[in-house]
Scaffold this active site. Structure first.
Site, PDB file in Angstrom:
ATOM      1  N   GLU A   1       1.017  -1.092   0.087  1.00 32.32           N
ATOM      2  CA  GLU A   1      -0.030   0.075   0.002  1.00 32.32           C
ATOM      3  C   GLU A   1       0.973   1.375   0.041  1.00 32.32           C
ATOM      4  O   GLU A   1       0.493   2.299  -0.741  1.00 32.32           O
ATOM      5  CB  GLU A   1      -1.007   0.070   1.191  1.00 32.32           C
ATOM      6  CG  GLU A   1      -2.085  -0.883   1.072  1.00 32.32           C
ATOM      7  CD  GLU A   1      -1.766  -2.565   1.018  1.00 32.32           C
ATOM      8  OE1 GLU A   1      -2.656  -3.123   0.918  1.00 32.32           O
ATOM      9  OE2 GLU A   1      -0.543  -2.672   1.652  1.00 32.32           O
TER      10      GLU A   1
ATOM     11  N   HIS B   1     -10.859  -6.362   9.631  1.00 29.39           N
ATOM     12  CA  HIS B   1     -11.354  -5.895   8.425  1.00 29.39           C
ATOM     13  C   HIS B   1     -12.573  -5.216   8.686  1.00 29.39           C
ATOM     14  O   HIS B   1     -13.421  -5.264   7.583  1.00 29.39           O
ATOM     15  CB  HIS B   1     -11.525  -7.021   7.325  1.00 29.39           C
ATOM     16  CG  HIS B   1     -10.168  -7.710   6.973  1.00 29.39           C
ATOM     17  ND1 HIS B   1      -9.488  -8.627   7.956  1.00 29.39           N
ATOM     18  CD2 HIS B   1      -9.345  -7.837   5.797  1.00 29.39           C
ATOM     19  CE1 HIS B   1      -8.420  -9.062   7.473  1.00 29.39           C
ATOM     20  NE2 HIS B   1      -8.460  -8.615   6.220  1.00 29.39           N
TER      21      HIS B   1
END
Length: 326
Positions: free
Chosen positions: A59, A128
């Site tokens: 990322e 998540h």
């Protein structure tokens, strides 16, 4: 036309890519796989590998590459799979994308959109299911938007791509299968203001993203009790639309803020403070905040439901604030 939230986002990408050759999409699995949530399905075949770019699982690296591309005059859309993974790119977002215009004395622009899925309610467990939009909304130098309707899913990406500064776009995971109808022709959506989704006279319910549907459901529950709830969809989390919020407070004199994030340090707390600062004498009851329980989001379905704001909890808060003065 009948469509889903996911398909509306896909069409918004298609329109942005077709309108401006500087626009490209990059991220993990956005190409051949069609995106982790199928938002970019079919775009690789339509626009080719130069404009739909699969990236390594880093990322920080691909967000930094997007910043570099924006500095060189392109208009990247960077997809980070989920908000919790964006923590790996915080240095790039906070220390580079958000600051370069200021630190360069206005010489540098970073016109990029960073998209990511947020929110809980899908049994994806604690790592998540974050709702960290409030973190990003506290950072000067970026705009933060969170569509909750099909119209906004299709209409907010275009103006975001055209913005000369970074825009972070949050997509609540529970909304991807939301379905409904849209006009055949795209409608540009304001990315500077909130929207009143339901008019009311007794209490203002402020929500955004996945919380909007629950706020509207709570308003439906309250009708039977002769409580009229006005529902505001924030849509834009930075900068907040104080004028729309305070206008509603002046009409209803009671406020509930729905936020799927934890109460401590939440966006709900910021909104509450602004209302007290700007409209204290309009209030006839204390402000209520309906937020997530202060625990990591549970995996088990019944525990996850219990940890998150729900329509009945919002309605109960409305009964409390309206009951203060009858």
């Amino acid at each position: 036309m009948t469509t889903t939230f996911r398909e509306a986002l896909r069409e918004a990408h298609r329109e942005a890519l077709a309108r401006d050759p500087r626009v490209f999409l990059m991220g993990e699995d956005v190409g051949r796989y069609g995106g982790s949530f199928a938002v970019s399905l079919g775009l690789l075949e339509e626009f080719g590998e130069e404009r739909i770019r699969d990236t390594p699982l880093s990322e920080s690296a691909f967000t930094g590459a997007g910043i570099g591309a924006a500095l060189r005059g392109l208009r990247p859309i960077v997809e980070i799979m989920t908000v919790n993974f964006s923590l790996l790119a915080l240095d790039q977002i906070v220390n580079n994308a958000a600051t370069l215009r200021h630190m360069s004395g206005g010489q540098l622009s970073v016109p990029m959109v960073i998209r990511m899925t947020t929110g809980a309610g899908r049994q994806l467990a604690a790592q998540h299911s974050h709702s960290l939009e409030g973190w990003y909304a506290s950072i000067p130098g970026i705009r933060v938007i969170a569509p909750a309707t099909l119209e906004d899913a299709r209409g907010m990406l275009g103006p975001a791509v055209e913005d000369p500064d970074p825009v972070v776009l949050f997509e609540h995971g529970s909304l991807y299968n939301l379905s409904g109808t849209l006009p055949a022709e795209p409608v540009r959506v304001d990315i500077a203001s909130a929207a009143v989704r339901r008019a009311g006279t007794d209490v203002t319910v402020i929500a955004y993203a996945g919380g909007l549907g629950k706020a509207l459901a709570a308003a439906d529950l309250l009708v039977a009790e002769n409580i009229s709830a006005e529902v505001i969809d924030l849509r834009v989390l930075r900068p907040l639309d104080d004028a729309t919020i305070m206008g509603s407070v002046a009409r209803t004199h009671r406020v509930i803020i729905v936020d799927e994030a934890w109460r401590t340090g939440s966006l709900a707390g910021e909104i509450s403070a602004r209302i007290v600062e700007q409209a204290f004498y309009e209030l006839d009851a204390p402000i209520e905040r309906v937020c997530a329980a202060e625990v990591p989001v549970p995996y088990a379905h019944h525990l996850e439901e219990a940890a998150l704001p729900q329509a009945e909890g919002i309605a109960a808060a409305a009964r409390r604030v309206v009951g203060v003065h009858g």
